[in-house]
Design a protein around this motif. Structure first.
Motif, PDB file in Angstrom:
ATOM      1  N   UNK A 268      36.757  51.498  40.955  1.00 45.52           N
ATOM      2  CA  UNK A 268      35.746  51.398  39.895  1.00 45.52           C
ATOM      3  C   UNK A 268      36.408  51.527  38.534  1.00 45.52           C
ATOM      4  N   UNK A 269      37.447  52.352  38.456  1.00 48.15           N
ATOM      5  CA  UNK A 269      38.121  52.587  37.185  1.00 48.15           C
ATOM      6  C   UNK A 269      38.920  51.368  36.749  1.00 48.15           C
ATOM      7  N   UNK A 270      39.629  50.735  37.703  1.00 41.51           N
ATOM      8  CA  UNK A 270      40.518  49.651  37.290  1.00 41.51           C
ATOM      9  C   UNK A 270      40.280  48.317  37.983  1.00 41.51           C
ATOM     10  N   UNK A 271      39.471  48.261  39.003  1.00 45.63           N
ATOM     11  CA  UNK A 271      39.092  47.028  39.712  1.00 45.63           C
ATOM     12  C   UNK A 271      40.283  46.244  40.242  1.00 45.63           C
ATOM     13  N   UNK A 272      41.430  46.908  40.463  1.00 47.66           N
ATOM     14  CA  UNK A 272      42.637  46.196  40.900  1.00 47.66           C
ATOM     15  C   UNK A 272      43.268  46.812  42.137  1.00 47.66           C
ATOM     16  N   UNK A 273      43.395  48.129  42.154  1.00 47.05           N
ATOM     17  CA  UNK A 273      43.991  48.795  43.295  1.00 47.05           C
ATOM     18  C   UNK A 273      43.324  50.148  43.505  1.00 47.05           C
ATOM     19  N   UNK A 316      48.488  35.246  31.642  1.00 46.21           N
ATOM     20  CA  UNK A 316      49.237  36.446  32.020  1.00 46.21           C
ATOM     21  C   UNK A 316      48.340  37.652  31.789  1.00 46.21           C
ATOM     22  N   UNK A 317      48.248  38.520  32.809  1.00 42.28           N
ATOM     23  CA  UNK A 317      47.377  39.694  32.709  1.00 42.28           C
ATOM     24  C   UNK A 317      48.147  40.940  33.104  1.00 42.28           C
ATOM     25  N   UNK A 318      48.149  41.899  32.211  1.00 39.79           N
ATOM     26  CA  UNK A 318      48.773  43.191  32.474  1.00 39.79           C
ATOM     27  C   UNK A 318      47.756  44.309  32.340  1.00 39.79           C
ATOM     28  N   UNK A 319      48.226  45.529  32.194  1.00 42.15           N
ATOM     29  CA  UNK A 319      47.310  46.660  32.105  1.00 42.15           C
ATOM     30  C   UNK A 319      47.715  47.639  31.030  1.00 42.15           C
ATOM     31  N   UNK A 320      46.820  48.580  30.756  1.00 44.70           N
ATOM     32  CA  UNK A 320      47.066  49.636  29.796  1.00 44.70           C
ATOM     33  C   UNK A 320      46.967  50.989  30.500  1.00 44.70           C
ATOM     34  N   UNK A 321      47.100  52.052  29.728  1.00 42.64           N
ATOM     35  CA  UNK A 321      47.026  53.396  30.278  1.00 42.64           C
ATOM     36  C   UNK A 321      45.580  53.797  30.595  1.00 42.64           C
ATOM     37  N   UNK A 322      45.459  54.696  31.530  1.00 41.79           N
ATOM     38  CA  UNK A 322      44.150  55.234  31.931  1.00 41.79           C
ATOM     39  C   UNK A 322      43.564  56.087  30.816  1.00 41.79           C
ATOM     40  N   UNK A 401      33.907  58.296  34.732  1.00 43.00           N
ATOM     41  CA  UNK A 401      35.212  58.387  35.407  1.00 43.00           C
ATOM     42  C   UNK A 401      36.385  57.891  34.561  1.00 43.00           C
ATOM     43  N   UNK A 402      36.126  57.480  33.336  1.00 44.79           N
ATOM     44  CA  UNK A 402      37.186  56.904  32.533  1.00 44.79           C
ATOM     45  C   UNK A 402      37.372  55.428  32.852  1.00 44.79           C
ATOM     46  N   UNK A 403      38.339  54.807  32.181  1.00 41.60           N
ATOM     47  CA  UNK A 403      38.542  53.382  32.387  1.00 41.60           C
ATOM     48  C   UNK A 403      39.977  53.002  32.045  1.00 41.60           C
ATOM     49  N   UNK A 404      40.381  51.837  32.526  1.00 45.75           N
ATOM     50  CA  UNK A 404      41.709  51.285  32.264  1.00 45.75           C
ATOM     51  C   UNK A 404      41.546  49.875  31.709  1.00 45.75           C
TER      52      UNK A 404
END
Length: 906
Positions: A268-273, A316-322, A401-404
């Motif tokens: 739920x937080x990151x929808x990736x892993x 290209x898709x990357x991520x940021x910090x929680x 729950x926070x988000x990424x």
């Protein structure tokens, strides 16, 4: 060597349709049959032909062995013998002084990865295609690991390897020959020019961990153009799934232990892993399509028309910090965290604990009785009280729950070059080349799963922050006159002119991505969290005009001398004149000495001079907004005034200057060929992003004596009311903590040694070849700058972030229908002071490949890179950042990878 035994259980996406497509693509070569020479025959023939270069010289038929400066030639087939289909990763394997890193959480640098040659900035290396200057990428690397911070280099990854006939790497300064940027060297990508034949390659690979699935399908076709021309076409499609190499952060583990969060919430937080709360690994690359054309047509025996160009796109898709909702020290200010308060009284207290940020949707001083804005300490009834009130708002109830944030961009690259070349009159010795070209690189950003906190409950979760584009137009007139002057060879006199214009455009984002919403006055941050949108369209341009003379000849059978002079004038930065003197002396048939001395320069780009960008960075565990603003902007001028008040001078922006010296030897011994070259590069007034200026301090200085503004927003509002500033020139900067700008700053000296050797021999009834390439490179910061100095952290990165020693030795063997390759890659020790990891040990990575020539048309390949699954040392601060390994690892952090490939030729 450290071998990772306990594997991280990483997420692997199920893409049935992709794997089906791959299987179909690999089967395509089986549908037809025709004969061609085997790769082994091609390689053996290539070894018997003297390798002629076109880079670093304007003489016809100059061989690499006779060049006064070192030039490496990498054939297209040799270039592609590794698991990656990315041209930059291929160069890293083939050229030890070339370095490129994965960019997991690096804002726009994730989309176009910055690369380094000889430890210098990406914009200190010139990139050519077919000998013509390649346009820059649109990305300015604000988070470039210290070495590449602020660089705007060429997007090399836009070039498909299938299109390449060969790559020539000039390892010497060449600004006097080619202009700005050719300080560390020149990369010349020479396109295939066959007028017949067809080749298709399908490749599929993955990591030992089972993530990072990737495929590439590429094809090349040569076609005749009438009776005296050709058209060579290349197409490539590629898809790369991202990897995850992160761990559960200690603050998240504490939330789980305290019962606030469950690991089942990760998706739920990151929808990736579902394994970790944040992304950290190589990014996803989707829809990667590259098209190249190279063509020429002979008009008559004196003239030839030519055209080459490309079109490409990718996402290209990357991520940021929680973004942690509750834990002090890792909360995102302006989203969840209110000010510190006394837990007993609820009053503001700098020694207290963080409260929870609560907004009053009507703009009052308290949303309901007993819940004052910015001063709430949650208790058992807090969430229920806020949730039950129509006037209370807090993200801790809305996104508990926070988000990424998930950040990326869509990149589009295109270019076209047309020209005519030939002799003015057959037999006169005067040849010409007239050309015009235009190229652009455009990136449109997106950021998802984030918020604009100041909009409260009305915030979108996905934003389009805008984009940026680099466009370059160039006209060249080049002549070469060959005359008999009584020397061993004709005197080669090259001269010409160049006009180049570049434009850098910023495109505004959607309104919500930079909006200052109604809750901004209550402490909620504005703009899309993580990467704020550009508030308006802006455009900047500059142009330059250059003239050059380049003279080269073989004075005697033993001695060659080359001299070049170039003067160039920039509309924004004045003019510069550079020279080069190079020579090679053949002591004997088997031993030669060469050397060169030259000056060089790099002019700031229009983008560096005019970029506006605000990013969120992790500074000692706290996420803060840091901006990059033009020195010429209103805020930039306030910062320059503030810096000048210290009495060390006022920042300015102009070209950086270089002095290059190199000397080397080449010798043949026992059937092997070796070159050893020493180089020294002194670079002064380097263009850089200087130290951060505290925005509030600069505003208080501007306000004059007695100014003591508490917040940036208050300062901007007050100074605007006083007529000191125009508030409209500071839109989107209310939450800016600090900013920096490009200026001339520090100086460095880079010294190094390149060793290259190869040896071909018969073995076991087949043909073998050993190739050795090694580089020692050390950059030292001579001065951090006095006006706008770089930080100690950046000094450490420049000097120690890359290994000082890189080497590889490869053995290729062809026998009958089987071809094998075994390669050892050595990476010396290095320091990652940014993550507090020093003394990282050396590593050796082993690559292996076996190819089977099924028939004259079809070849199958199986290979492994990093055979022993080596990883860099784990980051001791992984529990705080979630980063399992240093992102600066020179060989990545994905561990072993494997690939299967089928190649069909016709």
């Amino acid at each position: 060597m450290k071998i990772k035994n306990a594997k991280l259980n990483c997420h692997k996406k199920n893409k049935f349709s992709k794997k089906t497509a791959i299987a179909m693509a690999i089967s395509l070569p089986l549908m037809t049959t025709t004969s061609i020479q085997s790769f082994a025959q091609e390689q053996k023939a290539e070894d018997t032909v003297e390798k002629v270069i076109v880079t670093g010289t304007r003489m016809m038929n100059r061989s690499a062995a006779d060049s006064p400066v070192p030039v490496d030639i990498i054939s297209g087939d040799e270039f592609r013998q590794n698991s990656s289909a990315d041209v930059q990763d291929m160069l890293r394997t083939a050229v030890p002084s070339f370095n490129v890193n994965s960019q997991p959480i690096s804002d726009a640098a994730t989309i176009v990865r910055p690369a380094n040659l000889r430890g210098l900035s990406p914009d200190n290396v010139l990139v050519l295609v077919n000998g013509k200057r390649r346009h820059r990428g649109s990305i300015i690397s604000f988070l470039g690991g210290g070495i590449s911070d602020g660089a705007q280099g060429v997007d090399i990854s836009a070039i498909p390897s299938m299109a390449l006939k060969q790559v020539e790497v000039l390892r010497d300064g060449a600004s006097s020959q080619y202009g700005s940027d050719a300080i560390a060297g020149v990369l010349n990508f020479i396109l295939k020019d066959e007028s017949e034949g067809f080749e298709v390659v399908a490749r599929y690979g993955s990591t030992y961990e089972g993530d990072g699935d990737n495929y590439t399908i590429a094809a090349n076709a040569g076609l005749p153009l009438g009776d005296s021309g050709f058209v060579n076409l290349t197409a490539e499609i590629k898809d790369v799934e991202g990897t995850v190499r992160s761990v559960v952060r200690s603050d998240v583990a504490g939330m789980i232990d305290g019962g606030y969060l469950q690991s089942s919430d990760f998706l739920e937080i990151n929808s990736y892993t579902g394994e970790v709360p944040q992304y950290w690994g190589t990014p996803d690359v989707e829809g990667d399509v590259k098209l190249f054309i190279n063509s020429a047509y002979e008009i008559n025996d004196k003239a030839e028309l030519y055209l080459f160009g490309n079109y490409g796109e990718r996402e290209v898709t990357g991520g940021f910090f929680y973004r942690n909702p509750v834990t002090e020290g890792s909360q995102r200010g302006g989203v969840y965290a209110g000010p510190k308060v006394n837990p007993a009284t609820g009053l503001l207290d700098p020694n207290g604990v963080h409260s929870v940020l609560v907004g009053d949707l009507d703009g009052g001083s308290s949303c309901i009785d007993g819940i004052p804005i910015n001063g709430v300490i949650p208790d058992a009834g807090f969430l229920a009280d806020v949730a039950a009130s129509d006037n209370c708002f807090s993200f801790i109830t809305d996104i508990p729950n926070g988000f990424v944030p998930r950040f990326g961009g869509n990149n589009e690259d295109q270019a076209i070059t047309v020209g005519v070349r030939g002799e003015l009159s057959v037999g006169t010795g005067l040849s010409y080349d007239l050309s015009a070209q235009r190229g652009s690189n455009k990136t449109e950003f997106f950021i998802r799963n984030t918020i604009n906190a100041s909009l409260g409950p009305a915030t979108p979760r996905d934003f389009v922050p805008g984009g940026q584009e680099q466009t370059e137009t160039q006209f060249n007139v080049d002549f070469v006159y060959r005359v008999d002057a009584g020397f061993e060879s004709e005197l080669n006199i090259a001269f010409g002119a160049e006009y180049r214009e570049e434009e850098f455009d910023l495109f505004a984002g959607d309104a919500a991505s930079f909006a200052l919403g109604p809750l901004a006055s209550q402490g909620f941050s504005s703009s899309s969290n993580g990467f704020g949108g550009f508030p308006r369209d802006t455009s900047a341009s500059q142009d330059s005009t250059a003239f050059y003379v380049d003279v080269e000849t073989d004075i005697t059978e033993q001695l060659t001398l080359a001299v070049a002079v170039r003067t160039e004038e920039f509309s924004e930065f004045g003019n510069t004149t550079d020279f080069k003197v190079a020579s090679i002396f053949h002591v004997s048939d088997d031993f030669r000495i060469r050397g060169a001395i030259s000056t060089g320069f790099h002019a700031p780009t229009a983008g560096q001079a005019n970029i506006t960008n605000v990013t969120t960075q992790n500074v000692q565990g706290v996420l803060v907004d840091q901006g990059t603003l033009p020195l010429s902007s209103a805020a930039g001028q306030l910062g320059a005034d503030f810096i000048a008040s210290a009495g060390n001078g006022r920042p300015s922006l102009g070209p950086e200057e270089a002095n290059n010296f190199s000397i080397g030897v080449g010798f043949d011994v026992a059937g092997s060929v070796w070159t050893i070259d020493y180089y020294n590069i002194e670079l002064t007034d380097r263009v850089s992003l200087g130290a951060n200026v505290d925005f509030l301090d600069a505003l208080n200085f501007t306000g004059g004596a007695g100014s003591n503004f508490a917040t940036v927003s208050e300062a901007l509002t007050t100074l605007d009311a006083q007529g000191v500033i125009d508030r409209q020139q500071f839109v989107g900067l209310d939450d800016l903590s600090e900013f920096r700008f490009f200026s001339n700053s520090f100086s460095t000296t880079t010294t190094g040694i390149d060793i290259v050797g190869n040896y071909s021999f018969d073995m076991w009834g087949g043909d073998s070849r050993l190739t050795v390439a090694a580089n020692y490179n050390k950059t030292e910061v001579d001065s951090v700058g006095t006006i706008n100095p770089i930080s100690a952290g950046r000094v450490a990165a420049i000097e120690d972030l890359l290994p000082t020693t890189r080497a590889n030795i490869s053995w290729s063997h062809t026998e009958g229908q089987i071809r094998t390759l075994l390669r050892a890659n050595y990476y010396g020790g290095w320091d990652d002071t940014g993550n507090g990891v020093n003394g990282i040990g050396a590593e050796v990575l082993i690559d292996a490949q076996v190819a089977y020539q099924f028939n004259d048309q079809l070849e199958f390949v199986v290979g492994v890179d990093n055979l022993l699954d080596a990883y860099p040392e784990e980051n001791p601060g992984a529990g705080g950042s979630g980063q399992l390994y240093s992102e600066s690892s020179p060989f990545g952090f994905n561990g072993g990878t494997w690939y299967l490939q089928a190649r069909y030729t016709y």
